[in-house]
Write a protein that holds these residues in place. Sequence first.
Motif, mmCIF file in Angstrom:
data_model
loop_
_atom_site.group_PDB
_atom_site.id
_atom_site.type_symbol
_atom_site.label_atom_id
_atom_site.label_comp_id
_atom_site.label_asym_id
_atom_site.label_seq_id
_atom_site.Cartn_x
_atom_site.Cartn_y
_atom_site.Cartn_z
ATOM 1 N N ILE A 158 5.643 32.108 -47.999
ATOM 2 C CA ILE A 158 4.965 33.138 -47.192
ATOM 3 C C ILE A 158 3.806 32.516 -46.410
ATOM 4 C CG2 ILE A 158 3.606 35.262 -47.292
ATOM 5 C CD1 ILE A 158 5.279 36.082 -49.721
ATOM 6 N N GLY A 159 3.092 31.593 -47.058
ATOM 7 C CA GLY A 159 1.978 30.953 -46.374
ATOM 8 C C GLY A 159 2.419 30.140 -45.169
ATOM 9 N N LEU A 160 3.556 29.481 -45.273
ATOM 10 C CA LEU A 160 4.053 28.662 -44.167
ATOM 11 C C LEU A 160 4.552 29.503 -42.999
ATOM 12 C CD1 LEU A 160 6.014 25.885 -46.113
ATOM 13 C CD2 LEU A 160 3.867 25.614 -44.874
ATOM 14 N N THR A 161 5.105 30.671 -43.314
ATOM 15 C CA THR A 161 5.747 31.473 -42.263
ATOM 16 C C THR A 161 4.995 32.756 -41.941
ATOM 17 O OG1 THR A 161 7.097 32.685 -43.893
ATOM 18 C CG2 THR A 161 8.000 30.631 -42.998
ATOM 19 N N HIS A 162 3.972 33.096 -42.749
ATOM 20 C CA HIS A 162 3.258 34.371 -42.612
ATOM 21 C C HIS A 162 4.228 35.555 -42.732
ATOM 22 C CE1 HIS A 162 -0.312 32.163 -41.431
ATOM 23 N NE2 HIS A 162 0.408 31.523 -40.529
ATOM 24 N N GLY A 163 5.300 35.327 -43.502
ATOM 25 C CA GLY A 163 6.291 36.378 -43.715
ATOM 26 C C GLY A 163 7.282 36.544 -42.593
ATOM 27 N N ASN A 164 7.214 35.699 -41.572
ATOM 28 C CA ASN A 164 8.110 35.824 -40.419
ATOM 29 C C ASN A 164 9.481 35.223 -40.706
ATOM 30 O OD1 ASN A 164 6.101 37.036 -38.823
ATOM 31 N ND2 ASN A 164 5.255 35.023 -38.298
ATOM 32 N N VAL A 165 10.451 35.643 -39.913
ATOM 33 C CA VAL A 165 11.810 35.122 -40.007
ATOM 34 C C VAL A 165 11.951 33.933 -39.064
ATOM 35 C CG1 VAL A 165 14.250 35.636 -39.620
ATOM 36 C CG2 VAL A 165 12.753 37.378 -40.618
ATOM 37 N N VAL A 166 12.561 32.862 -39.546
ATOM 38 C CA VAL A 166 12.822 31.672 -38.726
ATOM 39 C C VAL A 166 14.293 31.689 -38.325
ATOM 40 C CG1 VAL A 166 12.745 29.158 -38.605
ATOM 41 C CG2 VAL A 166 11.058 30.404 -39.985
ATOM 42 N N THR A 167 14.571 31.595 -37.043
ATOM 43 C CA THR A 167 15.944 31.674 -36.546
ATOM 44 C C THR A 167 16.232 30.519 -35.591
ATOM 45 O OG1 THR A 167 15.278 33.075 -34.680
ATOM 46 C CG2 THR A 167 15.924 34.203 -36.692
ATOM 47 N N GLY A 168 17.477 30.516 -35.063
ATOM 48 C CA GLY A 168 17.846 29.535 -34.051
ATOM 49 C C GLY A 168 18.298 28.219 -34.629
ATOM 50 N N PHE A 169 19.488 28.195 -35.259
ATOM 51 C CA PHE A 169 19.985 26.984 -35.893
ATOM 52 C C PHE A 169 21.142 26.384 -35.091
ATOM 53 C CE2 PHE A 169 18.787 29.508 -39.904
ATOM 54 C CZ PHE A 169 17.456 29.160 -39.752
ATOM 55 N N PRO A 170 21.458 25.121 -35.339
ATOM 56 C CA PRO A 170 22.585 24.490 -34.633
ATOM 57 C C PRO A 170 23.898 25.221 -34.906
ATOM 58 C CG PRO A 170 21.229 22.835 -35.717
ATOM 59 C CD PRO A 170 20.737 24.168 -36.205
ATOM 60 N N ALA A 171 24.840 25.026 -33.987
ATOM 61 C CA ALA A 171 26.121 25.723 -34.081
ATOM 62 C C ALA A 171 26.887 25.362 -35.353
ATOM 63 C CB ALA A 171 26.971 25.398 -32.853
ATOM 64 N N THR A 172 26.711 24.145 -35.853
ATOM 65 C CA THR A 172 27.418 23.749 -37.075
ATOM 66 C C THR A 172 26.986 24.602 -38.259
ATOM 67 O OG1 THR A 172 25.751 22.015 -37.319
ATOM 68 C CG2 THR A 172 27.882 21.369 -36.419
ATOM 69 N N MET A 173 25.687 24.915 -38.331
ATOM 70 C CA MET A 173 25.188 25.732 -39.427
ATOM 71 C C MET A 173 25.728 27.149 -39.327
ATOM 72 S SD MET A 173 23.352 24.729 -41.918
ATOM 73 C CE MET A 173 22.641 25.443 -43.407
ATOM 74 N N VAL A 174 25.791 27.670 -38.129
ATOM 75 C CA VAL A 174 26.329 29.013 -37.931
ATOM 76 C C VAL A 174 27.803 29.055 -38.328
ATOM 77 C CG1 VAL A 174 26.761 30.847 -36.259
ATOM 78 C CG2 VAL A 174 24.679 29.473 -36.087
ATOM 79 N N PHE A 175 28.531 27.977 -38.000
ATOM 80 C CA PHE A 175 29.956 27.929 -38.358
ATOM 81 C C PHE A 175 30.139 27.883 -39.867
ATOM 82 C CE2 PHE A 175 33.811 25.482 -39.354
ATOM 83 C CZ PHE A 175 34.764 26.320 -38.779
ATOM 84 N N ILE A 176 29.276 27.151 -40.566
ATOM 85 C CA ILE A 176 29.373 27.086 -42.028
ATOM 86 C C ILE A 176 29.268 28.483 -42.629
ATOM 87 C CG2 ILE A 176 28.150 26.350 -44.121
ATOM 88 C CD1 ILE A 176 27.453 23.757 -42.644
ATOM 89 N N GLY A 177 28.369 29.292 -42.102
ATOM 90 C CA GLY A 177 28.149 30.620 -42.670
ATOM 91 C C GLY A 177 29.138 31.662 -42.222
ATOM 92 N N ASN A 178 29.719 31.494 -41.038
ATOM 93 C CA ASN A 178 30.548 32.560 -40.481
ATOM 94 C C ASN A 178 31.923 32.101 -40.004
ATOM 95 O OD1 ASN A 178 28.425 34.912 -40.278
ATOM 96 N ND2 ASN A 178 27.393 33.089 -39.512
ATOM 97 N N GLY A 179 32.216 30.811 -40.126
ATOM 98 C CA GLY A 179 33.504 30.304 -39.693
ATOM 99 C C GLY A 179 34.550 30.377 -40.782
ATOM 100 N N ALA A 180 35.799 30.076 -40.403
ATOM 101 C CA ALA A 180 36.914 30.114 -41.341
ATOM 102 C C ALA A 180 37.846 28.950 -41.064
ATOM 103 C CB ALA A 180 37.661 31.429 -41.235
ATOM 104 N N ILE A 181 38.551 28.500 -42.097
ATOM 105 C CA ILE A 181 39.554 27.458 -41.980
ATOM 106 C C ILE A 181 40.869 28.031 -42.491
ATOM 107 C CG2 ILE A 181 40.289 25.171 -42.751
ATOM 108 C CD1 ILE A 181 37.382 24.378 -42.976
ATOM 109 N N ALA A 182 41.855 28.079 -41.638
ATOM 110 C CA ALA A 182 43.160 28.663 -41.974
ATOM 111 C C ALA A 182 42.998 30.099 -42.473
ATOM 112 C CB ALA A 182 43.877 27.809 -43.018
ATOM 113 N N GLY A 183 42.048 30.816 -41.883
ATOM 114 C CA GLY A 183 41.840 32.206 -42.236
ATOM 115 C C GLY A 183 40.967 32.437 -43.450
ATOM 116 N N VAL A 184 40.584 31.359 -44.138
ATOM 117 C CA VAL A 184 39.740 31.484 -45.342
ATOM 118 C C VAL A 184 38.302 31.146 -44.951
ATOM 119 C CG1 VAL A 184 39.321 30.678 -47.691
ATOM 120 C CG2 VAL A 184 41.665 30.778 -46.798
ATOM 121 N N PRO A 185 37.335 32.042 -45.256
ATOM 122 C CA PRO A 185 35.940 31.749 -44.918
ATOM 123 C C PRO A 185 35.485 30.409 -45.481
ATOM 124 C CG PRO A 185 36.163 34.027 -45.615
ATOM 125 C CD PRO A 185 37.490 33.376 -45.868
ATOM 126 N N LEU A 186 34.803 29.636 -44.659
ATOM 127 C CA LEU A 186 34.347 28.316 -45.095
ATOM 128 C C LEU A 186 33.398 28.420 -46.288
ATOM 129 C CD1 LEU A 186 34.247 25.282 -44.722
ATOM 130 C CD2 LEU A 186 32.528 25.600 -42.928
#
Length: 342
Positions: A158-186
């Motif tokens: 909390i001290g580092l961020t003052h409770g704020n949300v940090v966003t804006g990550f590389p596309a690879t990270m977004v794919f890890i969380g929301n991508g799929a391989i052969a229809g199965v979520p990564l």
Amino acid sequence: MSAVRGASRPGGLAPVIRRIGVVNSRLTALLLLLVLVFGVVLGNALFNGASIRSMAYQLPELGILSLAMMVPLLSGGLDLSIISTANLVALTVAFLFHALVPHQPGVLWIVMQLVAILAGLALACVIGLVNGLIIARLEVSPILTTLGAMTLVKGISIGLTHGNVVTGFPATMVFIGNGAIAGVPLVMLIFIAVAAVMSVILNHTSFGHLVTMVGSNEEATRYSGVHTKRTLVKVYIASSLLAGIGGLIMMARFNSANAAYGESYLLITILAAVLGGISPSGGFGKVTGLVIALVILQLISTAFNLMNFSQFLTLTIWGGTLIAVAGLGRIRERLRFLQRFN
């Protein structure tokens, strides 16, 4: 090893093995019953492609955090700092992404992402090392130690961020969380891989055997010549490392990081572990039981959402279930103990 376990539980290994088998059988029967009941009540609203994919995306983050809780529970301890650790790791990696990763894809773009992720996981190991040293060397209660670590780590976040949300990550990270391989979520593939590795470690390595021995009877294990303090330190490093991986999954799924993400998960990780057959007092339990319990909890959560149940009612049910499962487990153990002497 069997002598140590037998010292703390009447009947040696056989009752433990039988109980683990019985737990998994009961959990499977409960899962099938829930599938039948919810199938009748909700029908295609629950068991369609979209709902199943949604559950497959949601379960892994909770699953990896539950594995992080399972390891200290097996040793007879507890780690209340896993969620705070997960969030601090996610925030650290997020800051490093912004500071180190160039905007244009390339070799350096990939290397800096790996550096940021490894730095975050290293931080998780440091938190686990501190927890383990305090618990093992200073013999402070795991509850008090990890509660203090939870508060400290969350305060730093909390001290580092003052409770704020940090966003804006590389596309690879977004794919890890929301991508799929052969229809199965990564993320589901990652969870399956992590669960498989932990199952092998806990069931087929000396470290896994030592963890269950310490959980069964730490004093007897120490008198048998085992360095129990070193084992406990490794337990909390492993727990924090798994929590860090869970934090990476959360930031990838949400494409953001925050000091307060996943706070409700702490109760559910304990519930999943206990429901999955991991003894709250330590000594035995299997990853397979935990996985089945996670599927049950995810199925119930999704069904409750479709039935428009209040989130507070769901949490109430989780808490009541945890008390009931833990209480019934202790009652069964006492009844078995009394039957052996009658």
